[in-house]
Design an enzyme around this catalytic site. Structure first.
Site, PDB file in Angstrom:
ATOM      1  N   LYS A   1       0.788  -1.170   0.088  1.00 42.20           N
ATOM      2  CA  LYS A   1       0.074  -0.087   0.082  1.00 42.20           C
ATOM      3  C   LYS A   1       0.788   1.039  -0.001  1.00 42.20           C
ATOM      4  O   LYS A   1       1.566   1.504   0.864  1.00 42.20           O
ATOM      5  CB  LYS A   1      -0.729   0.062   1.413  1.00 42.20           C
TER       6      LYS A   1
ATOM      7  N   GLY B   1       7.074   5.211   7.796  1.00 31.89           N
ATOM      8  CA  GLY B   1       6.342   6.609   8.135  1.00 31.89           C
ATOM      9  C   GLY B   1       6.308   7.201   9.194  1.00 31.89           C
ATOM     10  O   GLY B   1       7.252   7.040   9.755  1.00 31.89           O
TER      11      GLY B   1
ATOM     12  N   GLY C   1       3.155   4.450  12.626  1.00 25.59           N
ATOM     13  CA  GLY C   1       3.696   3.595  13.144  1.00 25.59           C
ATOM     14  C   GLY C   1       3.139   2.935  14.456  1.00 25.59           C
ATOM     15  O   GLY C   1       3.241   1.413  14.602  1.00 25.59           O
TER      16      GLY C   1
ATOM     17  N   GLU D   1       9.975   1.813  10.341  1.00 28.04           N
ATOM     18  CA  GLU D   1      11.246   2.904  10.110  1.00 28.04           C
ATOM     19  C   GLU D   1      10.537   4.084  10.143  1.00 28.04           C
ATOM     20  O   GLU D   1       9.434   4.470   9.252  1.00 28.04           O
ATOM     21  CB  GLU D   1      11.453   2.519   8.714  1.00 28.04           C
TER      22      GLU D   1
ATOM     23  N   CYS E   1      13.709  11.353   6.146  1.00 25.76           N
ATOM     24  CA  CYS E   1      13.428  10.871   7.382  1.00 25.76           C
ATOM     25  C   CYS E   1      14.987  10.994   8.167  1.00 25.76           C
ATOM     26  O   CYS E   1      14.815  11.310   9.441  1.00 25.76           O
ATOM     27  CB  CYS E   1      13.239   9.297   7.426  1.00 25.76           C
TER      28      CYS E   1
ATOM     29  N   GLU F   1      10.281  16.538  14.851  1.00 25.97           N
ATOM     30  CA  GLU F   1      10.241  16.324  13.571  1.00 25.97           C
ATOM     31  C   GLU F   1       9.478  17.437  12.733  1.00 25.97           C
ATOM     32  O   GLU F   1       8.471  17.335  12.693  1.00 25.97           O
ATOM     33  CB  GLU F   1      10.067  14.948  13.076  1.00 25.97           C
TER      34      GLU F   1
END
Ligand code: NAD
Length: 504
Positions: free
Chosen positions: A182, A235, A240, A257, A291, A392
């Site tokens: 997906k 993501g 997550g 991740e 990331c 982030e």
């Protein structure tokens, strides 16, 4: 230069080797971030479509040509796919830019490197070796087999759509699993194009299935499906966490991740011109939408002012514009929510008392099409406890934090919930050797930034994730170890006595 077509493409789901619309007939739009115009219509897969895709993958796993194929034959298919990806790299790169607005130069570079994953894991397919343990009991042989886990759900983000999906696909298929992918709702096109190449390479139906849709509906239906045994997710933190919780309900194997707030540390003995380029590559390339962004720049106080000056001069000359244009240095922000989030963090940093020495606002201009652009932004006087240093941003926003000693640099670098990557800029051998061991991150670069390889395990410490992708280790993540005890002696002993050697 690449000419955008005005035609809106209508995409299809790829399930069991067939192309079809979503069962409910629903579509959503994908918008080109530079023009802000709809360029493709993407099927919104329903729970019924997810079920079809997972069942197709399950059938392909349990019976039929894939299940009977030798590992060497699987490897050959992966090699053929690698060759096709190499031949179609340009097309794949262009599709990614239309979806996520990153520079064509970067996406093309990624696509040209991508075949290596298929070659590497294709080569590993027939090197997954079990073991025979030393004989412990007379007449009893014990050996270990490594078997594929089953149906793998691969869920990926928009920022490097194919690369991050192939990091899952290549080892999972080399190990003999089947996969339902997906992609992100913002970047489905390149994955659907890759599915065509799977077809052309000769993969049997059901080995790869691609369902498109939003995380809350299609994604959740996929991770909760009882026939999915392994979830590989890249993501953000919220997704997550949802994956981890869903996986716990039925003990699905999982790798995550996630995000980062990576420190890029510049010592006074560094080659400052190289370090400036490293700082820029870390957070302004890809407009910070990576990331592993080096979003915290730790600079030794003795070179702080001169370094900031050099950095401003370098970044200040960066050209914002059409990501398809080879003269562009920084492209648009991929999505309106991401754009808003970046502006919100710039406002937060200002409120927190950080000093904005470059950018700090939206960029507009004739060269910027209909895109959402943020000027490359630098904050000095940042304290590591500020939100701008802890959360982030995923945009072109750099926080500069001064330090005095190596110990202080390490303490600040590790004072974060994340642990994806870190870098050290130094010409001192002791520092180059000792610092990487002290930094709590899955990847550490010395005098480099944003380097990855199919050979090198990649993943996060702490909130940056669980598990590793790439390298030999990744293939183990898609295998189950099975112990087989084979008794060759007749005359089975009393069933009421458990025979363990020399216990109690
Ligand atoms: P996101 O979490 O919003 O979406 C990622 C994928 O998960 C998408 O396909 C989405 O549809 C799906 N998803 C979201 N919620 C879900 C749910 N509840 N159930 C199932 N699927 C769900 O992330 P994004 O905005 O696409 O990407 C940006 C994030 O990804 C950043 O945090 C970035 O740091 C992270 N990232 C990590 C790495 C890495 O390798 N560590 C690489 C790239 C990006």
């Amino acid at each position: 230069m690449y000419q955008r077509s005005n035609e809106v493409e209508t995409l299809s789901l790829y399930i069991d080797g067939e192309w079809r619309p979503a069962s409910g007939g629903a579509y959503f739009d994908s918008v080109d971030p530079f023009t802000s115009e709809v360029w493709s219509r993407v099927p919104a897969a329903s729970a019924e479509d997810v079920d079809s895709a997972v069942r197709a993958a399950h059938r392909a796993f349990t019976s039929g040509p894939w299940a009977e194929m030798s590992p060497t034959q699987r490897g050959r298919l992966l090699h053929r796919l690698g060759d096709l990806v190499a031949a179609h790299a340009e097309k794949l790169g262009e599709l990614e830019v239309r979806d996520n607005g990153k520079l064509l130069a970067e996406m093309l570079g990624q696509m040209r490197y991508l075949p290596e994953w298929f070659y590497y894991y294709g080569g590993l397919a027939d090197k997954i070796e079990g073991a025979v343990t030393p004989a412990e009991r007379p007449g009893v042989m014990h050996y270990i087999r490594y078997e594929p886990v089953g149906v793998v759900a691969a869920i990926s983000p928009w920022n490097s759509p194919l690369v991050l999906t192939v990091w899952k696909l290549a080892p999972a298929l080399a190990a003999g699993n089947t996969v339902v992918v997906k992609p992100s709702e913002y970047s489905s096109a390149s994955m659907l194009y890759l599915a065509k190449l799977f077809d052309e390479a000769g993969f049997p139906p059901g080995v790869l299935n691609v369902i498109t849709g939003v995380g809350k509906e299609t994604g959740e239906a996929l991770i909760n499906h009882p026939l999915v045994e392994r979830i590989a997710f890249t993501g953000g933190e919220a997704g997550g966490r949802a994956v981890y919780q869903a996986a716990a309900k039925s003990f699905k194997r999982v790798s995550l991740e996630l995000g980062g707030k990576s420190p890029n540390i510049v010592f006074e003995d560094a080659d400052l011109d190289d370090a400036v380029k490293g700082a820029v590559a870390g957070v302004f390339a890809a407009a910070g939408q990576t990331c592993m962004a080096g979003s915290r720049l730790l600079v030794h106080e003795s070179i702080h002012d001169v370094f900031v000056e050099k950095l401003i001069a370098f970044v200040g000359s960066a050209r914002l514009g059409d990501p398809m244009d080879s003269a562009t240095d920084i492209g648009p922000i991929a999505t309106p929510p991401q754009f808003q989030k970046i502006l919100d963090y710039i406002a937060i940093a200002k409120e927190e008392g950080a000093r904005c020495v470059l950018g700090g606002e939206r960029a507009t201009g004739a060269d910027l099409g209909g895109g959402l652009f943020v000027k490359p932004t630098i904050f000095t006087g940042v304290n590591n406890r500020m939100r701008i240093a802890q959360e982030e941003v995923f945009g072109p926003v750099l926080s500069i934090i001064p330090f005095k000693t190596d110990d202080e640099a390490v303490e600040i670098a590790n004072d974060t919930l994340y642990g994806l990557a870190a870098a050290v800029w130094t010409q001192n051998l002791d520092r180059a050797i000792n610092l990487p061991a002290r930094l709590r991150a899955g990847t550490v670069w010395v005098n480099a930034y944003r380097v990855v390889s199919y050979l090198a395990p990649f993943g996060g410490f702490k909130n940056s994730g669980i598990g590793r992708e790439n390298g030999k280790e990744a293939i183990r993540e898609y295998l189950e170890a099975k112990s087989v005890f084979l008794n060759t002696k007749r005359g089975v002993p009393s069933p009421f006595v458990m025979r363990l050697p020399s216990v109690n």
